[in-house]
Scaffold this motif. Sequence first.
Motif, PDB file in Angstrom:
ATOM      1  N   SER A  48       5.567 198.819  70.336  1.00 17.41           N
ATOM      2  CA  SER A  48       6.302 200.124  69.463  1.00 17.41           C
ATOM      3  C   SER A  48       7.490 200.098  68.933  1.00 17.41           C
ATOM      4  O   SER A  48       8.020 199.995  67.258  1.00 17.41           O
ATOM      5  N   PHE A  49       8.535 198.885  69.861  1.00 13.05           N
ATOM      6  CA  PHE A  49       9.724 198.363  69.030  1.00 13.05           C
ATOM      7  C   PHE A  49       9.363 197.401  68.365  1.00 13.05           C
ATOM      8  O   PHE A  49      10.216 197.342  66.832  1.00 13.05           O
ATOM      9  N   VAL A  50       8.662 196.447  68.366  1.00 12.06           N
ATOM     10  CA  VAL A  50       8.387 195.075  68.039  1.00 12.06           C
ATOM     11  C   VAL A  50       8.002 195.698  66.058  1.00 12.06           C
ATOM     12  O   VAL A  50       8.407 195.315  65.135  1.00 12.06           O
ATOM     13  N   THR A  51       6.543 196.435  66.438  1.00  9.90           N
ATOM     14  CA  THR A  51       6.313 196.441  65.655  1.00  9.90           C
ATOM     15  C   THR A  51       7.331 198.119  64.301  1.00  9.90           C
ATOM     16  O   THR A  51       6.730 197.610  62.894  1.00  9.90           O
ATOM     17  N   GLY A  52       7.988 198.593  64.958  1.00  7.10           N
ATOM     18  CA  GLY A  52       9.398 198.666  64.162  1.00  7.10           C
ATOM     19  C   GLY A  52       9.636 198.447  63.279  1.00  7.10           C
ATOM     20  O   GLY A  52       9.963 198.130  62.285  1.00  7.10           O
ATOM     21  N   LEU A  53      10.590 197.257  64.190  1.00  5.55           N
ATOM     22  CA  LEU A  53      11.061 196.409  63.322  1.00  5.55           C
ATOM     23  C   LEU A  53      10.492 195.962  62.399  1.00  5.55           C
ATOM     24  O   LEU A  53      10.950 195.276  61.222  1.00  5.55           O
ATOM     25  N   ILE A  54       8.806 195.068  62.385  1.00  5.69           N
ATOM     26  CA  ILE A  54       8.416 194.247  61.543  1.00  5.69           C
ATOM     27  C   ILE A  54       8.041 195.750  60.332  1.00  5.69           C
ATOM     28  O   ILE A  54       7.759 195.079  59.427  1.00  5.69           O
ATOM     29  N   TYR A  55       6.725 196.697  60.397  1.00  2.00           N
ATOM     30  CA  TYR A  55       7.227 197.283  59.391  1.00  2.00           C
ATOM     31  C   TYR A  55       8.584 197.802  58.850  1.00  2.00           C
ATOM     32  O   TYR A  55       8.320 197.864  57.154  1.00  2.00           O
ATOM     33  N   LYS A  56       9.883 198.196  59.087  1.00  2.00           N
ATOM     34  CA  LYS A  56      10.745 198.564  58.702  1.00  2.00           C
ATOM     35  C   LYS A  56      11.896 197.127  58.117  1.00  2.00           C
ATOM     36  O   LYS A  56      11.699 197.826  56.577  1.00  2.00           O
ATOM     37  N   TYR A  57      11.568 196.008  58.499  1.00  2.00           N
ATOM     38  CA  TYR A  57      12.248 194.896  57.611  1.00  2.00           C
ATOM     39  C   TYR A  57      11.409 194.012  57.340  1.00  2.00           C
ATOM     40  O   TYR A  57      12.042 193.574  56.096  1.00  2.00           O
ATOM     41  N   ILE A  58       9.746 193.932  57.336  1.00  3.64           N
ATOM     42  CA  ILE A  58       9.013 192.997  56.621  1.00  3.64           C
ATOM     43  C   ILE A  58       8.150 194.165  55.610  1.00  3.64           C
ATOM     44  O   ILE A  58       8.136 194.414  54.280  1.00  3.64           O
ATOM     45  N   LEU A  59       7.058 194.669  56.442  1.00  2.00           N
ATOM     46  CA  LEU A  59       5.915 195.411  55.759  1.00  2.00           C
ATOM     47  C   LEU A  59       6.524 196.569  54.597  1.00  2.00           C
ATOM     48  O   LEU A  59       5.565 196.471  53.720  1.00  2.00           O
ATOM     49  N   GLY A  60       6.740 197.356  55.678  1.00  4.22           N
ATOM     50  CA  GLY A  60       7.288 198.827  54.059  1.00  4.22           C
ATOM     51  C   GLY A  60       7.977 198.457  53.622  1.00  4.22           C
ATOM     52  O   GLY A  60       9.006 199.429  53.028  1.00  4.22           O
ATOM     53  N   ASN A  61       8.620 197.330  53.809  1.00  6.38           N
ATOM     54  CA  ASN A  61      10.298 197.200  52.707  1.00  6.38           C
ATOM     55  C   ASN A  61      10.393 196.829  51.204  1.00  6.38           C
ATOM     56  O   ASN A  61       9.244 195.978  50.930  1.00  6.38           O
ATOM     57  N   ASN A  87      12.224 196.132  48.448  1.00  2.00           N
ATOM     58  CA  ASN A  87      12.150 194.724  48.554  1.00  2.00           C
ATOM     59  C   ASN A  87      11.590 193.492  48.703  1.00  2.00           C
ATOM     60  O   ASN A  87      12.203 192.616  48.341  1.00  2.00           O
ATOM     61  N   ILE A  88      10.501 194.008  49.713  1.00  2.54           N
ATOM     62  CA  ILE A  88       9.573 192.549  49.766  1.00  2.54           C
ATOM     63  C   ILE A  88       8.287 192.876  49.383  1.00  2.54           C
ATOM     64  O   ILE A  88       7.581 193.324  49.662  1.00  2.54           O
ATOM     65  N   MET A  89       8.142 192.335  48.188  1.00  2.00           N
ATOM     66  CA  MET A  89       6.842 192.393  46.973  1.00  2.00           C
ATOM     67  C   MET A  89       6.604 193.841  46.745  1.00  2.00           C
ATOM     68  O   MET A  89       5.539 194.291  46.343  1.00  2.00           O
ATOM     69  N   GLY A  90       7.910 194.275  46.789  1.00  2.00           N
ATOM     70  CA  GLY A  90       7.375 195.538  45.990  1.00  2.00           C
ATOM     71  C   GLY A  90       7.228 196.995  47.088  1.00  2.00           C
ATOM     72  O   GLY A  90       6.459 197.752  46.709  1.00  2.00           O
ATOM     73  N   GLY A  91       7.057 196.174  48.634  1.00  2.00           N
ATOM     74  CA  GLY A  91       6.471 197.226  49.833  1.00  2.00           C
ATOM     75  C   GLY A  91       5.780 197.404  49.923  1.00  2.00           C
ATOM     76  O   GLY A  91       4.895 198.053  50.224  1.00  2.00           O
ATOM     77  N   GLU A  92       4.398 196.235  49.203  1.00  2.00           N
ATOM     78  CA  GLU A  92       2.924 196.040  49.160  1.00  2.00           C
ATOM     79  C   GLU A  92       2.548 195.828  50.297  1.00  2.00           C
ATOM     80  O   GLU A  92       1.668 194.643  49.716  1.00  2.00           O
ATOM     81  N   LEU A  93       3.145 195.215  51.544  1.00  2.00           N
ATOM     82  CA  LEU A  93       2.319 194.683  52.398  1.00  2.00           C
ATOM     83  C   LEU A  93       1.845 195.662  53.042  1.00  2.00           C
ATOM     84  O   LEU A  93       1.097 195.240  54.078  1.00  2.00           O
ATOM     85  N   GLU A  94       2.157 196.829  53.333  1.00  2.00           N
ATOM     86  CA  GLU A  94       1.304 197.714  54.315  1.00  2.00           C
ATOM     87  C   GLU A  94       0.053 197.166  54.522  1.00  2.00           C
ATOM     88  O   GLU A  94      -0.521 198.188  55.772  1.00  2.00           O
TER      89      GLU A  94
END
Length: 196
Positions: free
Chosen positions: A53-66, A68-75
């Motif tokens: 939960s912690f690691v996936t939360g970090l990955i989602y917050k800073y990469i997949l759901g961010n 600023n990274i590809m307009g947040g289209e990595l979800e």
Amino acid sequence: MQELILIAVGTAFVNNVVLSQFLGICPFLGVSKNVKTAAGMGGAVVFVITIASFVTGLIYKYILGNPNIMGGELEYLNTIVFILVIAALVQFVEMFLKKSMQSLYNALGVYLPLITTNCAVLGVALTNVEQGYGLLTGVVNGFATAAGFLVAIVLMAGIREKTENNNVPEAFKGTPIVLVTAGLMAIAFYGFSGLI
């Protein structure tokens, strides 16, 4: 703080991952023959789900759901990335148990690698994203989900140990009595629904 307590109690008891959402049934039924083994499996699941939960939360917050990274289209990568993170964490747990707790490692057998495919672990990571939980809330939700799994599997193991010494009709011996027990436990946990 009150919100975190409500999430924890609601997730562990009211919306129990095994008895309400029916996720994680395979280890629940497969490893619940012995209380000690069930507690070990529950402990491993608590560790994996909380850390996942912690690691996936970090990955989602800073990469997949961010945004600023590809307009947040990595979800759309959530599921595959979360599966890879969970698989890596389970490998870590497996190596740790093999080195430090050989008897528990042997008792869990094939069910330890099955934590990787335990849909409860992936379900928590995806639920945290769907509900829009922040990092702390997601970790609390993950820990409470795993604690609910631990409670359910230990209760089931205790009941199964007791039923082995009882006079169970021949038609109900083995898997049928386990499924009836799981159903009755689900009904009992449904009684917590008015709690929150």
